[in-house]
Design an enzyme around this catalytic site. Structure first.
Site, PDB file in Angstrom:
ATOM      1  N   SER A  13       0.723  -1.262   0.228  1.00 53.21           N
ATOM      2  CA  SER A  13       0.335   0.185   0.323  1.00 53.21           C
ATOM      3  C   SER A  13       0.579   1.158  -0.010  1.00 53.21           C
ATOM      4  CB  SER A  13      -1.011  -0.003   1.196  1.00 53.21           C
ATOM      5  OG  SER A  13      -0.600   0.368   2.415  1.00 53.21           O
ATOM      6  N   TYR A 155      16.993  -7.578  13.972  1.00 56.00           N
ATOM      7  CA  TYR A 155      15.954  -7.308  12.893  1.00 56.00           C
ATOM      8  C   TYR A 155      17.200  -8.138  11.992  1.00 56.00           C
ATOM      9  CZ  TYR A 155      15.547  -4.650   8.292  1.00 56.00           C
ATOM     10  OH  TYR A 155      14.981  -4.529   6.746  1.00 56.00           O
TER      11      TYR A 155
END
Length: 248
Positions: A13, A155
């Site tokens: 998006s 991460y």
């Protein structure tokens, strides 16, 4: 020319995902624009693709939930055709924490997006790829395992695991005609980085041999190549797109 099958881009998006979706649509792929939770941005991506002559639809789904992923693939296949190109791009928060403060839950939070989600998506999409006689999986990785930036251990570990998935899948799925590769962007400022101070961006830019920051479209170009027939004999590879920032 419209392609056989469809392309699914998760987290499409905004940011890199939106650029990837637009580029794949421009190449003729009917594109499934996955989003969560707000449909507004996703619909704007879809509307832009359709305005430019492409085919796209928005699909809401939590791509870390097994039942939701199965339903997503079923819906995409029903409306756009079997998934021929899978781009697991969606990500979550990436907090910076000193190593001594990183909990096992912090690791799990990153593995959720970079190991669990791609695994669920691959498993759900693979039957359709087999019906098509092959497919493309293009993971979106990171330069962070090479940078070893302090505070980003959870991460970086998850992103390193994602590359291991890519290489193992490439061997396992190759006989089925499915290529599996990973694009590792450098720091590409997008909407989520709006609050980052300009001096931090400038400090990174100074160490880029090409002398500038990259753009989302430059990541999308490489994804589009790996999804194309031109990359039909490329699999198990990691392509770093960061202007040379992490060159040895």
């Amino acid at each position: 020319m419209r392609k056989t099958g469809s392309a699914l881009v998760t987290g499409a998006s905004r940011g890199l995902g939106a650029s990837i979706a637009r580029r794949l649509a421009a190449d003729g792929w009917p594109v499934a624009v996955n989003y969560l939770p707000d449909p507004g941005d996703a619909q704007r991506v879809v509307d832009g693709i359709v305005t430019n002559g492409g085919t796209a639809e928005a699909f809401r789904a939590d791509i870390t939930d097994e039942a939701a992923v199965d339903a997503l693939i079923e819906q995409v296949e029903a409306r756009l055709g079997p998934v021929a190109v899978l781009v697991p791009n969606a990500t979550g928060p990436q907090p910076s924490k000193p190593a001594l403060d990183v909990s096992w839950q912090d690791h799990l939070d990153q593995l959720l997006f970079f190991v669990k989600s791609p695994s669920l998506l691959m498993r759900a999409a693979l039957p359709g790829m087999r019906r098509l006689g092959g497919g493309r999986i293009v993971q979106i990785g990171s330069e962070m395992p090479e940078r070893a930036a302090p505070g980003m251990s959870a991460y970086a570990a998850a992103k390193a695991a994602q590359m291991s998935l890519t290489r193992t899948w490439a061997r396992e799925l190759g006989p089925l005609g499915v290529t599996v590769n990973l694009v590792a962007p450098g720091w590409i400022p997008v909407e989520r980085h709006a609050s980052v101070a300009a001096e931090h961006v400038e400090a990174y830019r100074r160490d880029v041999p090409l002398g500038r920051m990259g753009t989302p479209d430059e990541i999308a170009d490489v994804v589009a190549f790996l999804a194309s027939d031109g990359a039909r004999f490329v699999t198990g590879e990691r392509i770093t797109v960061n202007g040379g920032y992490t060159m040895d």
